[in-house]
Enzyme design. Sequence first.
Site, PDB file in Angstrom:
ATOM      1  N   GLU A 159       7.484   7.017  -8.572  1.00  0.00           N
ATOM      2  CA  GLU A 159       6.469   7.131  -8.433  1.00  0.00           C
ATOM      3  C   GLU A 159       5.677   7.510  -7.990  1.00  0.00           C
ATOM      4  O   GLU A 159       6.803   8.559  -6.720  1.00  0.00           O
ATOM      5  CB  GLU A 159       6.794   5.840  -7.509  1.00  0.00           C
ATOM      6  N   PHE A 160       4.161   7.681  -7.835  1.00  0.00           N
ATOM      7  CA  PHE A 160       3.402   8.473  -6.627  1.00  0.00           C
ATOM      8  C   PHE A 160       2.364   8.283  -6.214  1.00  0.00           C
ATOM      9  O   PHE A 160       1.536   9.142  -5.695  1.00  0.00           O
ATOM     10  CB  PHE A 160       2.720   9.840  -8.079  1.00  0.00           C
ATOM     11  N   LYS A 162       0.290   6.238  -3.319  1.00  0.00           N
ATOM     12  CA  LYS A 162      -0.162   6.870  -2.238  1.00  0.00           C
ATOM     13  C   LYS A 162       0.059   4.999  -1.521  1.00  0.00           C
ATOM     14  O   LYS A 162      -1.552   5.051  -1.935  1.00  0.00           O
ATOM     15  CB  LYS A 162      -1.457   7.609  -1.782  1.00  0.00           C
ATOM     16  N   GLU A 163       0.371   5.351  -0.018  1.00  0.00           N
ATOM     17  CA  GLU A 163       0.227   3.732   0.510  1.00  0.00           C
ATOM     18  C   GLU A 163      -1.225   4.635   0.550  1.00  0.00           C
ATOM     19  O   GLU A 163      -2.365   5.235   1.201  1.00  0.00           O
ATOM     20  CB  GLU A 163       1.051   4.222   1.612  1.00  0.00           C
ATOM     21  N   ASN A 219       6.450  16.177  -3.395  1.00  0.00           N
ATOM     22  CA  ASN A 219       6.585  15.799  -1.656  1.00  0.00           C
ATOM     23  C   ASN A 219       6.733  17.130  -1.077  1.00  0.00           C
ATOM     24  O   ASN A 219       6.303  17.560  -0.094  1.00  0.00           O
ATOM     25  CB  ASN A 219       7.474  14.701  -1.753  1.00  0.00           C
ATOM     26  N   GLY A 264      -2.537  18.163  12.273  1.00  0.00           N
ATOM     27  CA  GLY A 264      -2.907  17.116  12.214  1.00  0.00           C
ATOM     28  C   GLY A 264      -1.362  17.132  13.466  1.00  0.00           C
ATOM     29  O   GLY A 264      -1.010  18.342  13.708  1.00  0.00           O
ATOM     30  N   CYS A 271       7.816   8.253   2.997  1.00  0.00           N
ATOM     31  CA  CYS A 271       8.964   9.190   2.237  1.00  0.00           C
ATOM     32  C   CYS A 271       9.126  10.590   2.216  1.00  0.00           C
ATOM     33  O   CYS A 271       9.479  11.296   2.013  1.00  0.00           O
ATOM     34  CB  CYS A 271       7.790   9.151   0.843  1.00  0.00           C
ATOM     35  N   LYS A 332      -0.499   6.719   8.406  1.00  0.00           N
ATOM     36  CA  LYS A 332      -1.918   7.540   7.752  1.00  0.00           C
ATOM     37  C   LYS A 332      -2.306   5.982   7.741  1.00  0.00           C
ATOM     38  O   LYS A 332      -2.324   5.059   7.927  1.00  0.00           O
ATOM     39  CB  LYS A 332      -1.813   8.353   5.974  1.00  0.00           C
TER      40      LYS A 332
HETATM   41  N1  LIG Z   1       6.485   3.471  -0.747  1.00  0.00           N
HETATM   42  C1  LIG Z   1       5.505   4.615  -0.885  1.00  0.00           C
HETATM   43  O1  LIG Z   1       4.629   5.399  -0.662  1.00  0.00           O
HETATM   44  C2  LIG Z   1       6.313   5.192  -2.180  1.00  0.00           C
HETATM   45  C3  LIG Z   1       5.942   5.424  -3.200  1.00  0.00           C
HETATM   46  C4  LIG Z   1       6.637   6.586  -3.784  1.00  0.00           C
HETATM   47  C5  LIG Z   1       8.008   6.620  -4.071  1.00  0.00           C
HETATM   48  N2  LIG Z   1       7.989   5.354  -3.646  1.00  0.00           N
HETATM   49  C6  LIG Z   1       9.636   5.767  -3.518  1.00  0.00           C
HETATM   50  O2  LIG Z   1       9.914   4.843  -4.022  1.00  0.00           O
HETATM   51  C7  LIG Z   1      11.167   3.414  -3.429  1.00  0.00           C
HETATM   52  C8  LIG Z   1      10.400   2.173  -2.233  1.00  0.00           C
HETATM   53  O3  LIG Z   1      10.427   2.460  -1.583  1.00  0.00           O
HETATM   54  P1  LIG Z   1       9.184   1.374  -1.042  1.00  0.00           P
HETATM   55  O4  LIG Z   1       8.266   2.356  -0.225  1.00  0.00           O
HETATM   56  O5  LIG Z   1       8.270   0.311  -1.925  1.00  0.00           O
HETATM   57  O6  LIG Z   1      10.322   0.642  -0.333  1.00  0.00           O
HETATM   58  P2  LIG Z   1      10.878  -0.698   0.740  1.00  0.00           P
HETATM   59  O7  LIG Z   1      11.825  -0.633   1.861  1.00  0.00           O
HETATM   60  O8  LIG Z   1       9.317  -0.852   1.221  1.00  0.00           O
HETATM   61  O9  LIG Z   1      11.202  -2.080  -0.923  1.00  0.00           O
HETATM   62  C9  LIG Z   1      12.207  -2.407  -1.494  1.00  0.00           C
HETATM   63  C10 LIG Z   1      12.412  -3.455  -1.100  1.00  0.00           C
HETATM   64  O10 LIG Z   1      13.593  -3.393  -1.656  1.00  0.00           O
HETATM   65  C11 LIG Z   1      15.019  -4.055  -1.655  1.00  0.00           C
HETATM   66  N3  LIG Z   1      15.715  -4.348  -2.397  1.00  0.00           N
HETATM   67  C12 LIG Z   1      17.190  -3.694  -1.403  1.00  0.00           C
HETATM   68  N4  LIG Z   1      17.847  -3.487  -2.302  1.00  0.00           N
HETATM   69  C13 LIG Z   1      18.009  -5.426  -3.423  1.00  0.00           C
HETATM   70  C14 LIG Z   1      18.117  -4.888  -3.914  1.00  0.00           C
HETATM   71  N5  LIG Z   1      19.842  -4.688  -4.709  1.00  0.00           N
HETATM   72  N6  LIG Z   1      18.133  -6.187  -5.119  1.00  0.00           N
HETATM   73  C15 LIG Z   1      16.345  -6.570  -4.787  1.00  0.00           C
HETATM   74  N7  LIG Z   1      16.291  -6.188  -3.662  1.00  0.00           N
HETATM   75  C16 LIG Z   1      16.088  -4.628  -3.431  1.00  0.00           C
HETATM   76  C17 LIG Z   1      14.542  -4.424  -0.133  1.00  0.00           C
HETATM   77  O11 LIG Z   1      14.778  -5.813  -0.076  1.00  0.00           O
HETATM   78  C18 LIG Z   1      12.730  -4.185  -0.220  1.00  0.00           C
HETATM   79  O12 LIG Z   1      12.021  -5.555  -0.455  1.00  0.00           O
HETATM   80  C19 LIG Z   1      11.703   4.832  -2.147  1.00  0.00           C
HETATM   81  O13 LIG Z   1      13.054   4.995  -3.096  1.00  0.00           O
HETATM   82  C20 LIG Z   1      11.026   5.648  -1.919  1.00  0.00           C
HETATM   83  O14 LIG Z   1      11.355   6.782  -1.547  1.00  0.00           O
HETATM   84  C21 LIG Z   1       7.487   5.090  -2.017  1.00  0.00           C
END
Ligand SMILES: NC(=O)c1ccc[n+]([C@@H]2O[C@H](COP(=O)([O-])OP(=O)(O)OC[C@H]3O[C@@H](n4cnc5c(N)ncnc54)[C@H](O)[C@@H]3O)[C@@H](O)[C@H]2O)c1
Length: 446
Positions: A159-160, A162-163, A219, A264, A271, A332
Amino acid sequence: MNLTVIGTGYVGLVTGACLADAGNNVFCLDLNEEKIKQLNEGKIPIFEPGLEAIVKRNEAAGRLRFSTDVAASVAHGELQLIAVGTPPGEDGSADLQHVLAAARAIGRHMKGYKVVVTKSTVPVGTADKVKQEIIAEMKKRAATGEKSGSDFSVVSNPEFLKEGAAVEDFMRPDRVIVGSEDPRAIARLRQLYAPFQRNRERIIVMSVRSAELTKYAANAMLATRISFMNELANLAEAIGADIEEVRRGIGSDPRIGYQFLYPGIGFGGSCFPKDVKALQRSADEAGRPLRLLHAVEAVNEAQKHVLTEKIRAHFQQNLKGKKIAVWGLAFKANTDDMREAPSQVLIGDLLREGASVAAYDPAAHEAARKIYSNEKNVQIVDGAVEALEGADALAIVTEWQEFRSPDFDAIKAKLKSPAIFDGRNLYDPPALKAQGIAYYPIGRKT
Ligand SMILES: NC(=O)c1ccc[n+]([C@@H]2O[C@H](COP(=O)([O-])OP(=O)(O)OC[C@H]3O[C@@H](n4cnc5c(N)ncnc54)[C@H](O)[C@@H]3O)[C@@H](O)[C@H]2O)c1
């Protein structure tokens, strides 16, 4: 299609909601009961522009459901999208425990053909591990005489998003990476993403391993740009150049471009820091250390203290009893995410120096109150002007729109020693000088 999204965090919730909006029937599964309870009560646990309306619309239409019921959720989807967290382990490598637990849950409860889609950011080789976990669970079921009769494929689909712009990014992706060698699974993913690429095809199909590496490479490249600009900014400051002028000068070259070229106070968030570390660990394990990334990380760690140094210098190295207003806590703008936020490093430094902090963030106040609940010298306030009350100086950490053109007269009147330490270069140095405010941006001539 019937879809299951495992993990309902930033990625899982946005993915589930947007895919439901495209007409799919989506089950979002999470083990966090509080989160699922909130969602079922119509509360959105994260701040993400545009998300709430999509969640509500699709919940009302019956296309989006939230559950902690693992068996029912896994049984529902032909596609199982894994979007659980991959935090850094102690040695910096990606901790795969949640991904592998999700894989086991799928193996335990699947019936019929499943495409298992890894959206979490995971190191090269993880798809193989996911596959092994699923097979092991299926074997256990077979040993008890249960017929799982299942056939599955594991696809890497990083997934790409951006928050802060996650919905927009999901709805209008620059590219969709599909790592798979299985034509049946690839066809499913094409069907899944077809509604999001109506004017041109943006799917790039590649091997699973290349897809896994692509996410880290993206990234790491972005983090490298930031550290490069930060290091150059510090040099510019030392030798009397202005990094903003340099930025405009180099950004005009299309090979360089203007995006992601801002100096900055260092990158944070959930991430970049962890992905840079995890990629280094993978590279070390492969015997091909990424020397550049060690420097990227070292520069970033130092940069998070740059504002502290400027504040210390302004106050003759003595911050005891000083009160610093902090604008912005999220890593951010447009998010409430404080994971690895530079604000936490700055606040930690200020507290160690004996200062106190009054901080304001338009979205991250709840996250901040949890982090600083036991810290009597940190006050999280509800307004930007409120943070200035009784403060000696102001530090700006997040580039929220509402900080871009503040009432400088009010700032000057409220601060005991009118000084702004600007970690985001939001203001014009001559204008601040004319106001009679001491201004300390990053890498600029003041
Ligand atoms: N946040 C971002 O901007 C972003 C962007 C691209 C990729 N990613 C990647 O996506 C992944 C998720 O990131 P995120 O920021 O959404 O994480 P997050 O911590 O916000 O959410 C993860 C969720 O998974 C749940 N979880 C954990 N184990 C579980 C299981 N076995 N069954 C069901 N639910 C479970 C947790 O309770 C949590 O709610 C990471 O690998 C991250 O690197 C994040």
